[in-house]
Design an enzyme around this catalytic site. Sequence first.
Site, PDB file in Angstrom:
ATOM      1  N   TYR A 285       0.837  -1.198   0.000  1.00 46.57           N
ATOM      2  CA  TYR A 285       0.000   0.000   0.000  1.00 46.57           C
ATOM      3  C   TYR A 285       0.878   1.256   0.000  1.00 46.57           C
ATOM      4  CZ  TYR A 285      -3.902  -3.099   1.292  1.00 46.57           C
ATOM      5  OH  TYR A 285      -4.856  -4.099   1.331  1.00 46.57           O
ATOM      6  N   SER A 286       0.816   1.969  -1.110  1.00 42.53           N
ATOM      7  CA  SER A 286       1.687   3.142  -1.323  1.00 42.53           C
ATOM      8  C   SER A 286       3.147   2.793  -1.072  1.00 42.53           C
ATOM      9  CB  SER A 286       1.268   4.326  -0.449  1.00 42.53           C
ATOM     10  OG  SER A 286       0.035   4.846  -0.865  1.00 42.53           O
TER      11      SER A 286
END
Length: 332
Positions: free
Chosen positions: A61-62
Amino acid sequence: MEYVKLGNTGLEVSRICLGCMSFGDPERWVHKWVLNEEESRAIIKRALELGINFFDTANIYSYGRSEEILGRAIKDFANRDEVVIATKVWGKMFDGPNGGGLSRKVIMREIDNSLKRLGMDYVDLYIIHRWDYDTPIEESMEALHDVVKAGKARYIGASSMYAWQFQKALYTAEKNGWTRFVSMQNHLNLIYREEEREMLPLCKAERIAVTPYSPLAAGRLCRDWSAPTKRYETDQIARSKYDSTYEVDKVIVDRVKEVAQKHGVSQAQIALAWLLQKETVVAPIVGATKISHVEEAVAALSVSLSPEEVAYLEEPYVPHRMVGPIPYNWKI
């Protein structure tokens, strides 16, 4: 807030899990609708105030930014001993050999990287994000067992895969005396119910906690389908999951709206209440881009659906193509 055991364990988790995919850096990842750190911290703080103690993130995630934001917020706002932190491994973190997957090399590297970003000595739940066709399941399960025995994770879980794959992993662990999976994070909501065929009965039989992701179908169950939100306009992954079945799914969304009006609550609360009444579901993973999203999710715990209402919401459903488990020829 209600707290329950996570499957066949003694671990206590809130019945709502805050999904942290929406926290990160829009310039650093595929999703351009994610929130920055200041906005994310406000939501995490409110979740804690409401009694949520279960938080789910992932290394991908990111590209780690979500873990960093969550770790700093937990340090500032919570008692680490009371919260349950889950993160995931599998996604490709860099180009080139060994960038992702579930080899021993990747698992051992990524648990250390996740702990460093979170600023923690351990995670409560370490989850494999998908199935790795290129690594023997024995290698992955032994590495995960060693992560637990090293004290870097308390439990292990799995995410979207076919039921035969999950059963193979459970059998492999049992055969070798290794740590078994205690949870399944799968794709399940009112307009995607394919997991009811094989995965949910398997989880019930094995006393595995089900923690569904996308409980609101990326917002499609709680608002007008084409409402001009930033996520709706930019989230191509969600559109690939749901847009092709718009016509058949709209009937269900309309019924959600009807039942919500009858109860005097939001559509999101009805969609979550439907999940919460399912026997195997422990805690839906609810993503949030507004504080009100968290408050709505917690309010869903007080909504009770009658058997007739459940049947009414479910009746229009038709079979869908599988979305979540990756096919054999798919590569990370």
